[in-house]
Scaffold this active site. Structure first.
Site, mmCIF file in Angstrom:
data_model
loop_
_atom_site.group_PDB
_atom_site.id
_atom_site.type_symbol
_atom_site.label_atom_id
_atom_site.label_comp_id
_atom_site.label_asym_id
_atom_site.label_seq_id
_atom_site.Cartn_x
_atom_site.Cartn_y
_atom_site.Cartn_z
ATOM 1 C CB ALA A 36 2.687 67.430 -15.470
ATOM 2 C CG ASN A 45 8.474 66.792 -16.728
ATOM 3 O OD1 ASN A 45 9.368 67.644 -16.693
ATOM 4 N ND2 ASN A 45 7.952 66.258 -15.641
ATOM 5 C CE1 TYR A 75 4.323 69.442 -6.769
ATOM 6 C CE2 TYR A 75 2.802 68.184 -5.415
ATOM 7 C CZ TYR A 75 3.500 68.353 -6.594
ATOM 8 O OH TYR A 75 3.387 67.426 -7.595
ATOM 9 N NE ARG A 80 -5.128 56.404 -30.688
ATOM 10 C CZ ARG A 80 -5.410 57.152 -31.760
ATOM 11 N NH1 ARG A 80 -5.901 58.381 -31.616
ATOM 12 N NH2 ARG A 80 -5.198 56.666 -32.964
ATOM 13 C CG ASP A 97 4.870 64.211 -16.630
ATOM 14 O OD1 ASP A 97 3.626 64.190 -16.543
ATOM 15 O OD2 ASP A 97 5.596 64.669 -15.741
#
Lengths: 340, 340, 340, 340, 340, 340
Positions: free
Chosen positions: A36, A39, A105, A236, A282
């Site tokens: 993640a 990326n 995984y 945010r 991502d």
């Protein structure tokens, strides 16, 4: 766009069945480098930023190949460490139509997962850094990585480095060891400036129940309000919204909530004939970060993030390799015919 | 699910142009093992049943590779015989959009087609078997296989083994030798408990004209009534209904008629972005058989068969490799995002 | 269908990223032979005509491989010349969804582009020829090829050979040298019997402004009227009309204007799941030419051309390899299921 | 080098396991177009001659692809006929080291094998031809092809067309039907000017026993003398001599016997790391024919043929694609480093 | 050849760089199923025996694919168990010339390695078995597998099942946990009838020093004498002898020592152009076992084993897929040309 | 090993026929990134040095992919410039046995070749650099690159940066424009400390005739003496010596001459079964440079360079990717069996 962005997380190899084949239906695998946070780093490099990757890779040809791939994409890999251990892998079957894709995984016991928190010298690693990007996957991998992620976030906060955190909640990973997802994520969000999270992630961490009957944007806005109340550093919260007509046909919107209560909502973009859905979140995070790092206004950042996430569905591999111009062409609705 | 199911028919090699290429546009072929009855056997194995395959293969590397593929999928191949002769082949071009796929059969003179009916010792082959599955392709290959199919069905009836028969009417195959399709299929249906056939198949065998103005389900119901009247052993007739917006975009419904006049009708499921349409009918047959063998009620069996047929469109190769859980996920409308 | 058709233009090699990969995302390229005029030649051969190709190729294995590919498809290649120089190439990335495909031309300095006009003995090359096909790409490559194209057209006119001309206006090519696109194309259209051009091409050559508020067919009709007035030899102008919902999903119509003012308009055909959009215009030209050469009426020729262009979207490679029956099946709306 | 050479024989598709894999060890096949006489035709085209191919192919995509491949290589394919029937195939496993390669023929019942002798109008087919090339495979396929081959040879003799005949004796093919190999080959050799045959072929046809204790070249010379005595039209007999240290490492010599008793003997050339041994005999035949057709002296023709055969071992596929310069480089022992 | 042979050990997936590429030099991997004991099982199946495989695989698509591969090759897989855990992997780079091949094990923490000894009910698993085959890899994986291997051997001894044991000493595996290689292997050899071991293996287990100056066969004979003295059940010790001129060019001999002091020695066979060296030892073991199980005399068994090992070098993948005829052809020195 | 090494030259894409196929025999190409100086940079990075690459690439996806490949291998690419123009390409056919490999250059008009000498700010580019590496290819590309190379060498000399120069004389490149190879190479060697050149290169530049009857090492020694006399800065001249038994089987020695008259000679190493011969000279240069940069003595540097060059023959692609340990294993004659 000169500020260094440090991404910390596990780098994985994707071993994928080609095309729409089942895993090992034929005896061959295609390989991509993902993870993640990696990326996000690759996508930020493609947008012209200066990302660096922190983490541990195995001291073997697989670890070195992963390093080389990131390096090739323009990510600064000098902060990566090479230790004993195995490479984190995942096997992937793409899916099609009514057959969902599947991730298997095979990352347990990786060099990254086993690295002690003390392996990272955060003040040194964060030197010259403007933003630290983490995700909820790292703390889910075990006590050592949970501690490392928390130390990273706290060191960043202390050093005046902004923190970006992508929830990426994965119940299965947390279930594999006696961790405390809620407490850990709570502690991480306490250090976060910009969070990528949907209403489920927030409600889970805060232990609140959202209104199941509320419209999606209202439930998200309510969760965001609670999060801003709980986490004073948080400025945010951004998320994508996804509906799926079939495995190959989605619709992807996006929302951004601000501390002042503003909610930006982007209607869904139709995504037919999807090529590779992995890494879209991502790509979204990297897109929003690009906006923020480049000084776009919030609405523009969200639009850029949404378009980046949409484009990712049409790029094979884990990371978004599109450049700023490619994303802006989609934001601006430029024509789609072959470019000559 | 312990009852042995014996499938009898020709095993074929599919030699296919890769992707959406024309045949030999580039000098390479992808190979799959198929054949209508073998596809049913493989799918039943994936559903946890104990299928066995009867038939003749050439005593050469191609025949052995076909045997190994079925064996790998869990089909009992000890009843297969290896004789002189050639392997049945078909060359395949997938098609796309407005370009239809094409099957080029190259099965004439195969070891299976040439095997005399006496090659099969049905009482021995059927020992311990609960259900025999045949299709209309076998009798269409020539006098020897027509006789073999008939002897198999009659031996099954005599031994108290249920008979499943998939019409699979292929005018071209029957036209290649002076066979009697109507008489032969009539004789086979006379031994059948569960038939896979649409109104055309039934009307052809019974020599009746359906009402071209009737709704599809009414015409099918009328044909089914006539079939139940003509064939006293027949208990169920199942069929899919297919409409095609393009080569890659179909809609697939299903119907099941019972001897008591009940008609179960499943609305069409939208199939966009089809990967491989071959073998969908066999997947349907295997799905319905799974329901019947597992004691599902008829409506559930039909829904399972329809979902199995739909899933097959998204699996490369001739046979449905999906498991019961995969099919039930579609029946239940589970979410389609990547499974992690 | 025995008249020889001579196509004159550059033959290119397409070096393409496989599937939906980015260029060099993985270290492999797929190769196709193309070039606008060569594509027309190949398609005409597939329709049973006797096309020949004129032009210059490099005297090396690439040039010979291109020659062999055309020869294999049935194009007469005896008029090709082999000189020093390089092969014209283009690199191609297919695109998908919201990611447009990209052509990266690498044709500058090719043996074709550098060949002097005097390299071609048009009276000899045109002997026995019924129709000469040119495109606007050739004159855009440089002064030598512009002169060669013009000499070819004039020699054809003089010899009573009909001239077909496909505008194919490419601003980038013209911008690379101090050529006069408007004057050159004007001179070429002055020799043309059958032009493939849309309203933009015509307005550009004639230096007129169309009515931006007019319906598409009206603007085309107005431009056609002006063209027929300006070019007394011109008998027909044909064009496709394309709208794009996404990179993979277009809608393709077609129009044909006649000197007598007749305008034939074909509604758009829906093109979902596009495989390869390159060469669709050439396929259209070849389809219309087939109609004209075979004595079809104009409406039928246009329908055939449109269907040919549509089919091309579902064939990998630059040229339409479909036969007359394949195209007529689409014109006639025949069923789309697998042909066995 | 302008004389037309007509090659008559069956064109086959080779379906081969890639690399050194076993057949169907992985589910893919590589495809080449071959056939003894077609290989000669392709090689002669690469040498700059004007070969044409006569024979029958199936009227389906496989037959057309085979035709296109020959056409692409520069063979005149206008004499090929397209009939009902199947394509002749062979499956190939390359072998390595101590594991021999394997050819699995699947050519029975092909369109070529089933074509009646009357399908060929030899006077018309031979018009403008200087040499007819046949092989012993064609008469071995059945009564119809045996008759066709004989009629071809006799028509050539009658028309003053020289006849080249490559023995290619295959016991298995002759054993598959009640043919008369000795009589048929005798009749064919009676019309032959240039034969490719070793001592075994000749002794078999003449029914004589060679001296098993004689040196190889002596036994060949003795057989050749007997052949020249028996066949007054015969001028030359050529053969290769092969020893095998392993599947990948051979040694290849050559001999040429003349009617005047002269025997040219070429010492063996060492062939290590062989890539593809199939078609070496055809490459030899084409090489010797090139010498004869080009007016080389006999020693030079033999050297050229030997070198051509050697080169074929290093070219994937059935036919020798090397040009005259490539072969002469080996004849002349030019340096082997990369050419830049 | 009807006796059941039970092989117990870990099944691995080989993920290999294609051809002679480095690992991940290009982003693709070829997959084979291997594992020392599984390789023996597959080879015995190819020789016509009835092998079964015991062990634990992960309950996921990789484990099932491994099971299917063995099943496809004819190994009885009904004794395999499917548990939680990961699949044992190894990454492979083939090597060439002066660049050695490399195995990168990624098998730690596999479902097999983690399975408790109690997972296996040996009396039940050994029912109907004539021979149990183990290797030294299993006890090297950890305490649980060491105990399981020992229990298997003792249960076999108790049940009158012969035990075959292949030393396969891997120092790295033993070093990864606090195991006792010498004691464990000693205990295993104490139950063994037929051992595959070289002088190093034996000297290590017995804690003796061989004569470094002795000829290879003498040192082996001396070690064998000591082993026969130490292990009263032991009847035969077999080993290959290998010398390497380069990565692709070896020489492979073999020796077999009997309890009565007889030593059979096979001279080395030259192995040039090696395709895949992995699994040669397992192929040797299976070959010798075939001889023993088939009642060959010891010299013939050794010759068969040596030839089987040699052939394996020319077959891609881990297991020897050659049949008895293939091996005997090498034993008998049959000719090596393409078989047609 | 911390000194920066700057390599200046053209980066090329190799587009290669797979395996031993002819160029475009099948429609696919494999891609590698090469170029003489880039190969040296990549190899030095693999040896742990800090190489940087100077030059110009086209501002398109090909140029960026080439940059990414170097960057991935650890080469500092920040000194590369991206301009208009095309990418330098070469097409490659590997060759085998008696069929030589072929390089087809397609580099004319590349962005690098067209870049004016003023594009490079040598003082800035050389800052922090210990060694500049050039080759004779750059000045052969045209007047601009010849001037740039000379300016680079002179700037290095002025800045106290050592200069390494690899002759790489290519007559064909020099013949393509009115350059002065002898004068240019003379001027470059005048600035050189370490030259890679054989006797032919030196004799050509100095305009002397060597003794054709002298032994190879004597002729090289004589040429070296002359070079040391002519070029006062020159300290070392190194070269490989190569003999070729076949395309796949070479023997590679090496020599190093010192200013003091010392000549180190390494006997040839046998290279059978060669995988990829391209770039062996660059691998040699990088190996010798590694020795020099690491402070090895001259004999050890030469041995390292020879071993590096030998290893390159067994690595696909242009650059040597072997590490120091890999090379030392060959220098030390370590065993060649699979490493586990």
């Amino acid at each position: 766009m000169t500020d260094r962005v440090l991404c910390f997380g596990e780098i994985l190899l994707r071993l994928a069945a080609p095309g729409r084949e089942l895993l090992l239906q034929a005896p061959r695998l295609e390989v991509y480098v993902g993870g993640a946070e990696a990326n996000v780093a690759v996508s930020l490099a493609a947008f012209g930023h200066a990302p660096a990757m922190a983490g541990v890779l195995p001291a073997n040809p697989l670890g070195r190949a992963a390093r080389d791939a990131l390096r090739g994409h323009g990510v600064d890999t000098t902060a990566l460490r090479f230790d004993e251990g195995r490479m984190g892998l995942y096997f992937y079957t793409t899916g099609a139509g009514h057959r969902p894709g599947e991730v298997l995984y095979d990352r347990a016991g990786s060099a990254f997962a086993l690295a002690p928190a003390a392996r990272y010298d955060w003040p040194a690693l964060l030197a010259g850094t403007g933003l630290l990007h983490l995700s909820g996957i790292t703390p889910a991998l075990g006590a050592a990585t949970a501690q490392a992620a928390l130390e990273a976030a706290r060191a960043a906060r202390k050093a005046g480095v902004r923190v970006s955190f992508d929830g990426n909640y994965r119940a299965k990973l947390w279930a594999a060891w006696p961790g405390d997802p809620r407490g850990t994520l709570h502690a991480l969000l306490a250090e976060t400036d910009l969070a990528f999270a949907d209403h489920r992630d927030i409600e889970l961490v805060l232990g609140i129940d959202g209104d199941a009957n509320a419209a999606a944007h209202e439930r998200f806005a309510a969760a965001a309000r609670a999060a801003f109340a709980a986490f004073p550093h948080l400025q945010r919260i951004a998320t994508t919204t996804r509906t799926q007509a079939s495995v190959d046909h989605h619709r992807l919107g996006a929302m951004l909530a601000l501390r002042d209560g503003t909610l930006h909502v982007r209607e869904g973009i139709e995504l037919g004939g999807i090529v590779d859905r992995i890494g879209a979140g991502d790509a979204f995070a990297a897109g929003v970060l690009h906006g923020v790092l480049s000084g776009m206004d919030d609405a523009a950042s969200l639009a850029f993030g949404q378009a980046a996430a949409c484009l990712k569905h049409y790029l094979p591999g884990d990371a978004n390799l599109a450049g700023v111009d490619d994303v802006m062409a989609l934001v601006n609705g430029e024509r789609l015919d072959v470019r000559r």
